[in-house]
Design a protein around this motif. Sequence first.
Motif, PDB file in Angstrom:
ATOM      1  N   GLN A 159      12.824 -32.337 -81.140  1.00  0.00           N
ATOM      2  CA  GLN A 159      11.538 -32.235 -81.818  1.00  0.00           C
ATOM      3  C   GLN A 159      11.543 -33.068 -83.094  1.00  0.00           C
ATOM      4  O   GLN A 159      12.518 -33.081 -83.832  1.00  0.00           O
ATOM      5  N   GLN A 160      10.436 -33.772 -83.306  1.00  0.00           N
ATOM      6  CA  GLN A 160      10.268 -34.595 -84.491  1.00  0.00           C
ATOM      7  C   GLN A 160       9.365 -33.866 -85.493  1.00  0.00           C
ATOM      8  O   GLN A 160       8.458 -33.142 -85.094  1.00  0.00           O
ATOM      9  N   PRO A 161       9.638 -34.018 -86.759  1.00  0.00           N
ATOM     10  CA  PRO A 161       8.788 -33.343 -87.769  1.00  0.00           C
ATOM     11  C   PRO A 161       7.360 -33.871 -87.729  1.00  0.00           C
ATOM     12  O   PRO A 161       7.116 -35.052 -87.522  1.00  0.00           O
ATOM     13  N   LEU A 162       6.398 -32.957 -87.877  1.00  0.00           N
ATOM     14  CA  LEU A 162       4.991 -33.330 -87.872  1.00  0.00           C
ATOM     15  C   LEU A 162       4.622 -34.063 -89.156  1.00  0.00           C
ATOM     16  O   LEU A 162       5.118 -33.726 -90.232  1.00  0.00           O
ATOM     17  N   PRO A 163       3.777 -35.098 -89.069  1.00  0.00           N
ATOM     18  CA  PRO A 163       3.371 -35.800 -90.300  1.00  0.00           C
ATOM     19  C   PRO A 163       2.485 -34.903 -91.161  1.00  0.00           C
ATOM     20  O   PRO A 163       1.732 -34.072 -90.674  1.00  0.00           O
ATOM     21  N   SER A 164       2.608 -35.091 -92.422  1.00  0.00           N
ATOM     22  CA  SER A 164       1.823 -34.294 -93.371  1.00  0.00           C
ATOM     23  C   SER A 164       0.362 -34.757 -93.346  1.00  0.00           C
ATOM     24  O   SER A 164       0.071 -35.944 -93.289  1.00  0.00           O
ATOM     25  N   ILE A 165      -0.550 -33.805 -93.341  1.00  0.00           N
ATOM     26  CA  ILE A 165      -1.987 -34.094 -93.285  1.00  0.00           C
ATOM     27  C   ILE A 165      -2.524 -34.211 -94.704  1.00  0.00           C
ATOM     28  O   ILE A 165      -2.372 -33.289 -95.518  1.00  0.00           O
ATOM     29  N   VAL A 166      -3.125 -35.360 -94.976  1.00  0.00           N
ATOM     30  CA  VAL A 166      -3.695 -35.601 -96.297  1.00  0.00           C
ATOM     31  C   VAL A 166      -5.185 -35.296 -96.215  1.00  0.00           C
ATOM     32  O   VAL A 166      -5.911 -35.875 -95.398  1.00  0.00           O
ATOM     33  N   GLN A 167      -5.646 -34.359 -96.987  1.00  0.00           N
ATOM     34  CA  GLN A 167      -7.051 -33.978 -96.987  1.00  0.00           C
ATOM     35  C   GLN A 167      -7.857 -35.002 -97.785  1.00  0.00           C
ATOM     36  O   GLN A 167      -7.589 -35.258 -98.945  1.00  0.00           O
TER      37      GLN A 167
END
Length: 238
Positions: A159-167
Amino acid sequence: MNQQCAKCSKTVYPMEKMSVLDKYWHKGCFRCETCDLKLTLKTYKGYSKKPYCNTHYPTTKFTAVADTPENKRLAQNTQNQSKVNYTKQFEEERGKFTAPPNASGSAPRATYDPPPANVGYQSNPPPMSYQSNPPPMSYQSSNPPPRKAEPAPYQPPPQQPLPSIVQQPLPPVPTQAEPQGPRYQALYDYSAADDDEVSFIEGDYIIDVTVIDDGWMEGRVQRSGQYGMLPSNYVEKV
């Protein structure tokens, strides 16, 4: 100087004046010349500078020509001339499209020779041979078939880390565009006297204005959204 109404010949004041067909009318006098139906600027049709409704508008009609003795004589001469020309043309082209006769005097006939019988065909083909008892198939039980290799167990991918969501900020709400063209403001209160007019109160703004004549115009009341006719002397341009 006030003008006179084309219907009743009375004085027309700017409050109730209509300028149509190069004449001046009261709004109540602008009616059909045939059925006396009350008309407006959108429902009338002019003919010889007189207003008519859609039903009684004069139209041009075709008249049938009477069968006089002179007309019958001309029609008969034309028919006779056509028959004479057709007969003359038929006589000139009569012998141009005939087929020449043969030596015996009659037209040639096409002959047909049928093909000879039994050419390329065998009427009695040789019988086909069949084996009623085919030889049995032999199997070697000492050499069994090889076994298939078993598949390797399934391993899930790492599993690869999910990218951070920039609001991101929301786009600004569009504001309502200002009306284009000249605007007028009501000086007095006015109540509609007919179906094609609009009512307004003092201080209302009139947009989408179309000037009809010196006394009337068409426009939309910005407060109520209604569109129709209104007197010009009740508003002023801002």
